[in-house]
Structure formats: structure tokens, C-alpha cells
Enzyme design. Structure first.
Site, PDB file in Angstrom:
ATOM      1  N   GLY A 177       0.821  -1.207   0.000  1.00  0.00           N
ATOM      2  CA  GLY A 177       0.000   0.000   0.000  1.00  0.00           C
ATOM      3  C   GLY A 177       0.850   1.250   0.000  1.00  0.00           C
ATOM      4  O   GLY A 177       1.925   1.289   0.607  1.00  0.00           O
ATOM      5  N   ILE A 219      15.192  -8.889  22.615  1.00  0.00           N
ATOM      6  CA  ILE A 219      15.289  -9.981  21.634  1.00  0.00           C
ATOM      7  C   ILE A 219      16.586 -10.763  21.832  1.00  0.00           C
ATOM      8  O   ILE A 219      16.599 -11.998  21.815  1.00  0.00           O
ATOM      9  CB  ILE A 219      15.162  -9.425  20.195  1.00  0.00           C
ATOM     10  CG1 ILE A 219      13.773  -8.793  20.021  1.00  0.00           C
ATOM     11  CG2 ILE A 219      15.397 -10.516  19.154  1.00  0.00           C
ATOM     12  CD1 ILE A 219      13.563  -8.040  18.718  1.00  0.00           C
ATOM     13  N   ASP A 262       4.551   0.111  15.697  1.00  0.00           N
ATOM     14  CA  ASP A 262       6.004   0.279  15.664  1.00  0.00           C
ATOM     15  C   ASP A 262       6.455   1.428  14.768  1.00  0.00           C
ATOM     16  O   ASP A 262       7.594   1.879  14.883  1.00  0.00           O
ATOM     17  CB  ASP A 262       6.675  -1.006  15.143  1.00  0.00           C
ATOM     18  CG  ASP A 262       6.801  -2.074  16.216  1.00  0.00           C
ATOM     19  OD1 ASP A 262       6.209  -1.912  17.294  1.00  0.00           O
ATOM     20  OD2 ASP A 262       7.504  -3.078  15.962  1.00  0.00           O
ATOM     21  N   HIS A 280      -4.916 -18.450  48.240  1.00  0.00           N
ATOM     22  CA  HIS A 280      -3.758 -19.157  48.793  1.00  0.00           C
ATOM     23  C   HIS A 280      -3.833 -20.629  48.429  1.00  0.00           C
ATOM     24  O   HIS A 280      -4.909 -21.207  48.513  1.00  0.00           O
ATOM     25  CB  HIS A 280      -3.732 -19.005  50.305  1.00  0.00           C
ATOM     26  CG  HIS A 280      -2.608 -19.750  50.949  1.00  0.00           C
ATOM     27  ND1 HIS A 280      -1.298 -19.310  50.880  1.00  0.00           N
ATOM     28  CD2 HIS A 280      -2.597 -20.922  51.626  1.00  0.00           C
ATOM     29  CE1 HIS A 280      -0.525 -20.176  51.514  1.00  0.00           C
ATOM     30  NE2 HIS A 280      -1.292 -21.165  51.977  1.00  0.00           N
TER      31      HIS A 280
HETATM   32  P1  FAD Z   1       4.289  -5.310  12.357  1.00  0.00           P
HETATM   33  O1  FAD Z   1       3.921  -6.402  13.254  1.00  0.00           O
HETATM   34  O2  FAD Z   1       5.668  -5.099  11.970  1.00  0.00           O
HETATM   35  O3  FAD Z   1       3.300  -5.375  11.123  1.00  0.00           O
HETATM   36  C1  FAD Z   1       3.367  -4.487  10.066  1.00  0.00           C
HETATM   37  C2  FAD Z   1       2.778  -5.164   8.851  1.00  0.00           C
HETATM   38  O4  FAD Z   1       2.650  -4.195   7.820  1.00  0.00           O
HETATM   39  C3  FAD Z   1       3.667  -6.268   8.284  1.00  0.00           C
HETATM   40  O5  FAD Z   1       2.877  -7.413   8.074  1.00  0.00           O
HETATM   41  C4  FAD Z   1       4.181  -5.685   6.956  1.00  0.00           C
HETATM   42  O6  FAD Z   1       4.351  -6.673   5.955  1.00  0.00           O
HETATM   43  C5  FAD Z   1       3.045  -4.759   6.584  1.00  0.00           C
HETATM   44  N1  FAD Z   1       3.440  -3.648   5.715  1.00  0.00           N
HETATM   45  C6  FAD Z   1       4.471  -2.785   5.890  1.00  0.00           C
HETATM   46  N2  FAD Z   1       4.487  -1.867   4.914  1.00  0.00           N
HETATM   47  C7  FAD Z   1       3.431  -2.163   4.116  1.00  0.00           C
HETATM   48  C8  FAD Z   1       2.914  -1.570   2.925  1.00  0.00           C
HETATM   49  N3  FAD Z   1       3.464  -0.498   2.390  1.00  0.00           N
HETATM   50  N4  FAD Z   1       1.840  -2.155   2.368  1.00  0.00           N
HETATM   51  C9  FAD Z   1       1.257  -3.256   2.899  1.00  0.00           C
HETATM   52  N5  FAD Z   1       1.705  -3.844   4.014  1.00  0.00           N
HETATM   53  C10 FAD Z   1       2.763  -3.301   4.610  1.00  0.00           C
HETATM   54  N6  FAD Z   1       6.251  -7.442  21.255  1.00  0.00           N
HETATM   55  C11 FAD Z   1       5.532  -7.776  22.348  1.00  0.00           C
HETATM   56  O7  FAD Z   1       4.651  -7.015  22.754  1.00  0.00           O
HETATM   57  N7  FAD Z   1       5.777  -8.940  23.020  1.00  0.00           N
HETATM   58  C12 FAD Z   1       6.743  -9.803  22.632  1.00  0.00           C
HETATM   59  O8  FAD Z   1       6.939 -10.853  23.255  1.00  0.00           O
HETATM   60  C13 FAD Z   1       7.509  -9.484  21.488  1.00  0.00           C
HETATM   61  N8  FAD Z   1       8.476 -10.324  21.052  1.00  0.00           N
HETATM   62  C14 FAD Z   1       9.158 -10.022  19.911  1.00  0.00           C
HETATM   63  C15 FAD Z   1      10.140 -10.907  19.486  1.00  0.00           C
HETATM   64  C16 FAD Z   1      10.852 -10.649  18.340  1.00  0.00           C
HETATM   65  C17 FAD Z   1      11.902 -11.631  17.877  1.00  0.00           C
HETATM   66  C18 FAD Z   1      10.554  -9.461  17.585  1.00  0.00           C
HETATM   67  C19 FAD Z   1      11.274  -9.168  16.312  1.00  0.00           C
HETATM   68  C20 FAD Z   1       9.586  -8.576  18.011  1.00  0.00           C
HETATM   69  C21 FAD Z   1       8.881  -8.847  19.191  1.00  0.00           C
HETATM   70  N9  FAD Z   1       7.911  -7.956  19.666  1.00  0.00           N
HETATM   71  C22 FAD Z   1       7.214  -8.274  20.803  1.00  0.00           C
HETATM   72  C23 FAD Z   1       7.586  -6.689  18.980  1.00  0.00           C
HETATM   73  C24 FAD Z   1       6.306  -6.839  18.159  1.00  0.00           C
HETATM   74  O9  FAD Z   1       6.491  -7.865  17.217  1.00  0.00           O
HETATM   75  C25 FAD Z   1       5.998  -5.514  17.462  1.00  0.00           C
HETATM   76  O10 FAD Z   1       5.931  -4.484  18.422  1.00  0.00           O
HETATM   77  C26 FAD Z   1       4.670  -5.593  16.741  1.00  0.00           C
HETATM   78  O11 FAD Z   1       4.690  -6.604  15.759  1.00  0.00           O
HETATM   79  C27 FAD Z   1       4.331  -4.248  16.072  1.00  0.00           C
HETATM   80  O12 FAD Z   1       3.119  -4.346  15.428  1.00  0.00           O
HETATM   81  P2  FAD Z   1       2.792  -3.452  14.154  1.00  0.00           P
HETATM   82  O13 FAD Z   1       1.413  -3.858  13.741  1.00  0.00           O
HETATM   83  O14 FAD Z   1       3.060  -2.040  14.442  1.00  0.00           O
HETATM   84  O15 FAD Z   1       3.849  -3.866  13.042  1.00  0.00           O
HETATM   85  P1  AMP Z   2      16.917  -3.387  21.861  1.00  0.00           P
HETATM   86  O1  AMP Z   2      16.751  -2.066  21.166  1.00  0.00           O
HETATM   87  O2  AMP Z   2      16.215  -3.483  23.193  1.00  0.00           O
HETATM   88  O3  AMP Z   2      16.572  -4.554  20.974  1.00  0.00           O
HETATM   89  O4  AMP Z   2      18.466  -3.522  22.206  1.00  0.00           O
HETATM   90  C1  AMP Z   2      19.481  -3.494  21.231  1.00  0.00           C
HETATM   91  C2  AMP Z   2      20.813  -3.374  21.944  1.00  0.00           C
HETATM   92  O5  AMP Z   2      21.872  -3.535  20.993  1.00  0.00           O
HETATM   93  C3  AMP Z   2      21.037  -2.028  22.623  1.00  0.00           C
HETATM   94  O6  AMP Z   2      21.239  -2.238  23.992  1.00  0.00           O
HETATM   95  C4  AMP Z   2      22.295  -1.473  21.936  1.00  0.00           C
HETATM   96  O7  AMP Z   2      23.144  -0.792  22.846  1.00  0.00           O
HETATM   97  C5  AMP Z   2      22.980  -2.721  21.403  1.00  0.00           C
HETATM   98  N1  AMP Z   2      23.904  -2.446  20.269  1.00  0.00           N
HETATM   99  C6  AMP Z   2      23.687  -1.655  19.193  1.00  0.00           C
HETATM  100  N2  AMP Z   2      24.778  -1.640  18.338  1.00  0.00           N
HETATM  101  C7  AMP Z   2      25.715  -2.469  18.894  1.00  0.00           C
HETATM  102  C8  AMP Z   2      27.054  -2.903  18.525  1.00  0.00           C
HETATM  103  N3  AMP Z   2      27.678  -2.485  17.401  1.00  0.00           N
HETATM  104  N4  AMP Z   2      27.707  -3.758  19.358  1.00  0.00           N
HETATM  105  C9  AMP Z   2      27.109  -4.197  20.489  1.00  0.00           C
HETATM  106  N5  AMP Z   2      25.866  -3.829  20.891  1.00  0.00           N
HETATM  107  C10 AMP Z   2      25.163  -2.984  20.125  1.00  0.00           C
END
Ligand code: FAD
Ligand code: AMP
Length: 479
Positions: free
Chosen positions: A122, A192, A320, A452
Site C-alpha cells: 500500500g 530480543i 512500531d 492461597h
Molecule cells: P508489524 O507487526 O511489523 O506489522 C506491520 C505489517 O505491515 C507487516 O505485516 C508488513 O508486511 C506490513 N506492511 C508494511 N508496509 C506495508 C505496505 N506499504 N503495504 C502493505 N503492508 C505493509 N512485542 C511484544 O509485545 N511482546 C513480545 O513478546 C515481542 N516479542 C518479539 C520478538 C521478536 C523476535 C521481535 C522481532 C519482536 C517482538 N515484539 C514483541 C515486537 C512486536 O512484534 C511488534 O511491536 C509488533 O509486531 C508491532 O506491530 P505493528 O502492527 O506495528 O507492526
Molecule cells: P533493543 O533495542 O532493546 O533490541 O536492544 C538493542 C541493543 O543492541 C542495545 O542495547 C544497543 O546498545 C545494542 N547495540 C547496538 N549496536 C551495537 C554494537 N555495534 N555492538 C554491540 N551492541 C550494540
């Protein structure tokens, strides 16, 4: 051009799909645009969270916790489990099944609620029109009264560690490792990095986490950070603080040499796999036409006000891709707020009460202000703390690490923060969230009856401890 929609949501992550469902429930004609497709060209819903984030990481954490607990602690219960084995491929396949079921379920929810799914990338044009470029290259343009941008985020890549198939991995690659690496490197000791490091440490990898900052979990309450550092050390997570990665070299296509500098100078380690977990950045590439009327801030986030309105009337942005913590529940709550506003209701998100969780074992969880934040703001407060070691239920569960801490305003007694380290802190923290959402005092929690024996009693006792009235530990001072 097709019929006009009341709402078009771009992105079907936990921000976008929740906003779309809510908008449709409120009677608005709603479409959701998602560009992600699987190998067969079918739309993939659920965004980062369901596909390569929250859910798959928790599936692996759960499997590896069970494995480790069985190996390390079955004997404590008198259970002989001499030959506990982990089939890593099966563990990864289980994770994939969970992801498939959940993401498929969103398609069903769209149908049930009457949300139109538009497959494609989009782009917001001027005048709240949305151009959709499908995976097959066809382009359509749709008009909307309101647009919700929910494009999410992508992992930050750093020049010293370019992603390399099978060796230097981002979160998506890390979730698909299907053999336990002997030596695992992780760059970044954030949420992460710690979760992924834990998964593989439990399966026997030698895990080294390189973190550029000198302090550990700087945003967490330092009581939580200190306790966590101590426990992670016992779990063989070698967390090196003040270690900035400066370069990597792939050796013979098999292993990775990681160069870093710390206070002692230049160093290097060699690992079998390297996970880059240095944070995420908003994804806005190709999202906005030059004349869309939507502005980005200096860090690349879509500029919004407290209620997620962009500079363009009728265009909102959530999750995000806007300011605030990158968390799925924050994205979803913003989605609901915006749908409600569009439908003409009053709505807001309480950004003071966003729970944060790190799903290691024990888990780290908090909501509200930390002690250091309150000190810096000059707020006078009192604290109460209760260790799980004094909880009968935690003892019965063999899960006695950690504590609950309640922070309350010294004058008004209002709860300002709840911080915990504990086996199921991710569930317990909801009690702090509800208490704070309802503006409870420590006394309100003190007067609440907790069943409890439950680990929840630790929340009760910590609230009692705020006024030196804890029953099952000696209080700091006698009254
Ligand atoms: P996203 O989930 O990133 O979704 C955005 C969507 O938009 C995607 O599907 C993408 O394909 C689509 N999109 C982007 N641009 C376009 C476009 N131009 N047209 C059409 N579609 C598009 N958060 C938690 O709260 N708890 C957790 O335990 C947690 N664990 C995580 C573990 C990992 C390894 C990672 C990477 C993230 C984790 N997060 C966690 C963070 C969480 O995943 C994000 O905060 C969350 O997914 C954000 O939601 P969102 O809808 O803003 O974006
Ligand atoms: P988060 O944003 O919680 O996923 O954390 C990412 C972490 O990566 C932060 O604490 C940063 O300080 C760390 N970080 C970013 N760049 C580097 C790097 N070049 N070497 C080591 N740690 C890094």
C-alpha cells in the site's frame, strides 16, 4: 477506482489487523492492505509479531524451558529423567505450526467481521487515496475517508555485521536455526537478544552476548536489572557489557569471527552462528507519496499526536512505525483507539501504563515508573518488596528466584510502578497494570484478598511491605 472505504488500514500486524477488526465491528466499511506473501503467493497476516516475533519466540522459549527444567530439575521432584533429548527440528516445526494456525486465524476473523483484505503493497497518495501494488504486479487505487498506517518495523542492520545466509542472522533467521550451535554470538543485550540467547543456552550452546552499553537493561528498574544479571550469569549467558562490535569475518563459510572493542582494547571471538539483535527501525519505505501530507520525524517514525493523528487530517498511524515502545499490545491498543475515534467515540491510550516483559526464565516484567525515574523527577516514594523464595506456592513449583516490588507515592500512596523478576512474571504483571489503570493505592492492594497458595500472593505481600506490613518476611523496620 473501487467503492470508497470508510477506513483503509495499511499493514496487518497486531496494530493493523486489530484496528481493521475494531473498525468493521463499529460498522465502518473497512479494508486492510498487506504486502507479505508466502512462497505460494498467498497473503501472510499477523505481521512481525505472529510470524517472526512474539509468538514464534515464545514457542521456542517454552520448548527449551521445558527441556532445561526437565534436565536440570526433574531430579528435585524425585523424577528420574536420565536421557532427556531435544529434537531441534521438531521444536522448530512445532513453532511453525503455531504460527500457521494463528496467522490463518486472522484471515478467518477478517471474513467473520467483514474486513476486505487487499493483497499488495500500500502507498498513501494525496487526498487519502491508497494505491495497492499486488504481488502479481497489478495496481489498483482505492479511496478512503480515513487511512490508518500500521506498517510496523524491521530489524536494524549494522555495517560491521552484514546478514549472511545461515551464519549472521536477524530475528527471522534466528527463529529458524534448526541445529544447536556449539558457539552462539548475540549482538545486543536487549529484549530480543536475551530471549534468543536464552533459547540456545538452554540447549547447551555457549552463548556470548556483546552489548555496546556499559549498563545492563538501562530502562528497567535497576533492582530488576541486577537480579537478572546475576541469574543470567548462573545460566551461562556470558553477557559482555561495554563491548561494541566493530567487524565480522566469515571463515570458510562455516564460522564467524566477531571483532569488538571494550575497555581493555580490541578483542575477538569465533562463533558458529551470530544473531544481530540491535533494535528495530520504523518501516516506511514506499509507504508515502511525496504529496501524501504525512510527515516523518527526525528518526524516521511517522509523526503523530497523542491520539495517533498524523499531519494529514483523516490519516492516523499506529504501532512500531510511530513513537513509543515497540510492543504488540501497544500497537493493538492504538489500533482500537484510532478505530473508536474514527467511529466518533472518545478514546485514548494510557501510555503511563504499558507493561514491559522479557520472557527469559525467570521472566522480567514491569509497569509504570522505575525508582531511578522517580528519583530523577524528585518524586518522594516508598517501596515494598517480596521475594518468591518466601512464597509457599513458588517453593512447591520449584520456582523461587526473583521478587515483586511495588512502588507507591509517599504522600498519596498511589501505586507508581510494579517491577518483578519471577517464573510467571508476564502473567503476574497484569495485576500491577490493572491496579495502576484503576489508580489504586498500595492500600487498595493490601485490602484485596488473594487466593492461597498462589504466586500472586507475592504481589499482595509486596504491597503490604510498602507499609512494613508484610506477613511472611521480616519487614525493614518495626512500627
Ligand atoms: P508489524 O507487526 O511489523 O506489522 C506491520 C505489517 O505491515 C507487516 O505485516 C508488513 O508486511 C506490513 N506492511 C508494511 N508496509 C506495508 C505496505 N506499504 N503495504 C502493505 N503492508 C505493509 N512485542 C511484544 O509485545 N511482546 C513480545 O513478546 C515481542 N516479542 C518479539 C520478538 C521478536 C523476535 C521481535 C522481532 C519482536 C517482538 N515484539 C514483541 C515486537 C512486536 O512484534 C511488534 O511491536 C509488533 O509486531 C508491532 O506491530 P505493528 O502492527 O506495528 O507492526
Ligand atoms: P533493543 O533495542 O532493546 O533490541 O536492544 C538493542 C541493543 O543492541 C542495545 O542495547 C544497543 O546498545 C545494542 N547495540 C547496538 N549496536 C551495537 C554494537 N555495534 N555492538 C554491540 N551492541 C550494540
Amino acid at each position: 477506482m473501487s467503492d470508497k472505504f470508510d477506513v483503509i488500514v495499511i499493514g496487518a500486524g497486531p496494530g493493523g489487523y486489530v484496528a481493521a477488526i475494531r473498525a468493521a465491528q463499529l460498522g465502518l466499511k473497512t479494508a486492510c492492505v498487506e504486502k507479505w506473501v508466502d512462497g505460494k503467493g498467498a497473503p501472510v497476516l499477523g505481521g512481525t509479531c505472529l510470524n517472526v516475533g512474539c509468538i514464534p519466540s515464545k514457542a521456542l522459549l517454552e520448548s527449551t524451558h521445558k527441556f532445561h527444567d526437565m534436565k536440570a530439575h526433574a531430579k528435585d521432584h524425585g523424577i528420574a529423567a536420565a536421557d532427556v533429548q531435544m529434537d531441534v527440528k521438531k521444536m522448530v516445526a512445532r513453532k511453525d505450526t503455531i504460527v500457521k494456525n494463528l496467522t490463518g486465524g486472522i484471515g478467518g476473523l477478517f471474513k467473520a467481521n467483514g474486513v476486505t483484505l487487499l493483497q499488495g503493497a500500500g502507498k498513501l497518495l494525496s487526498g487519502k487515496q491508497v494505491e495497492v501494488t499486488a504481488a502479481d504486479g497489478s495496481v489498483s487505487v482505492h479511496a478512503a475517508e480515513n487511512v490508518i498506517l500500521a506498517s510496523g518495523s524491521v530489524p536494524v542492520e549494522i555495517p560491521p555485521a552484514p546478514l549472511t545466509e545461515g551464519l549472521i542472522l536477524d530475528n527471522a533467521g534466528a527463529l529458524n536455526i534448526d541445529e544447536t550451535p556449539k558457539r552462539l554470538g548475540v549482538i545486543g543485550a536487549g529484549v530480543i537478544g536475551l530471549e534468543m540467547g536464552s533459547v540456545w543456552a538452554r540447549l547447551g550452546s555457549e552463548v556470548t552476548v556483546l552489548e555496546a552499553m556499559d549498563s545492563f537493561l538501562a530502562l528497567a528498574d535497576q533492582d530488576v536489572a541486577k537480579e537478572a544479571a546475576k541469574l543470567f550469569k548462573k545460566q551461562n549467558l556470558d553477557i559482555r557489557l561495554g563491548a561494541r562490535v566493530t567487524g565480522t569475518e566469515v571463515i570458510d563459510g562455516k564460522e564467524v569471527k566477531v571483532q569488538f572493542s571494550d575497555s581493555e582494547g580490541e578483542k575477538e571471538i569465533v562463533v558458529d552462528k551470530l544473531i544481530v539483535a540491535v533494535g528495530r527501525r520504523p518501516l516506511t519505505n514506499g509507504l508515502l507519496a511525496g504529496d501524501s501530507g504525512v510527515e516523518l520525524d527526525e528518526r524516521g517514525f511517522i509523526k503523530v499526536d497523542e491520539q495517533c493523528r498524523t499531519d494529514m487530517p483523516g490519516v492516523f498511524a499506529i504501532g512500531d512505525s510511530v513513537r513509543g515502545p515497540m510492543l504488540a499490545h501497544k500497537a493493538s491498543e492504538e489500533g482500537i483507539m484510532v478505530a473508536d475515534i474514527i467511529a466518533g467515540h472518545k478514546a485514548q491510550v494510557n501510555y503511563d501504563v504499558v507493561p514491559n516483559i522479557i520472557y527469559t526464565h525467570p521472566e522480567l516484567a514491569w509497569v509504570g515508573k522505575t525508582e531511578q525515574e522517580l528519583k530523577n523527577a524528585g518524586v518522594k516514594y516508598k517501596t515494598g518488596k517480596f521475594p518468591f523464595a518466601a512464597s509457599g506456592r513458588a517453593m512447591a513449583s520449584n520456582d523461587t528466584d526473583g521478587f515483586v516490588k511495588v512502588i507507591a507515592d509517599e504522600e498519596t500512596d498511589r501505586i507508581l510502578g510494579v517491577h518483578m523478576v519471577g517464573g510467571i512474571a508476564s502473567e503476574l504483571i497484569a495485576q500491577g497494570v490493572i491496579a495502576m489503570e484503576f489508580c489504586s493505592s498500595a492500600e487498595d492492594l493490601q485490602m484485596t484478598m488473594f487466593a492461597h497458595p498462589t504466586v500472586s500472593e507475592a504481589v499482595h505481600e509486596a504491597a503490604l511491605a510498602v507499609d512494613n506490613h508484610a506477613i511472611h518476611i521480616a519487614n525493614r523496620k518495626k512500627r
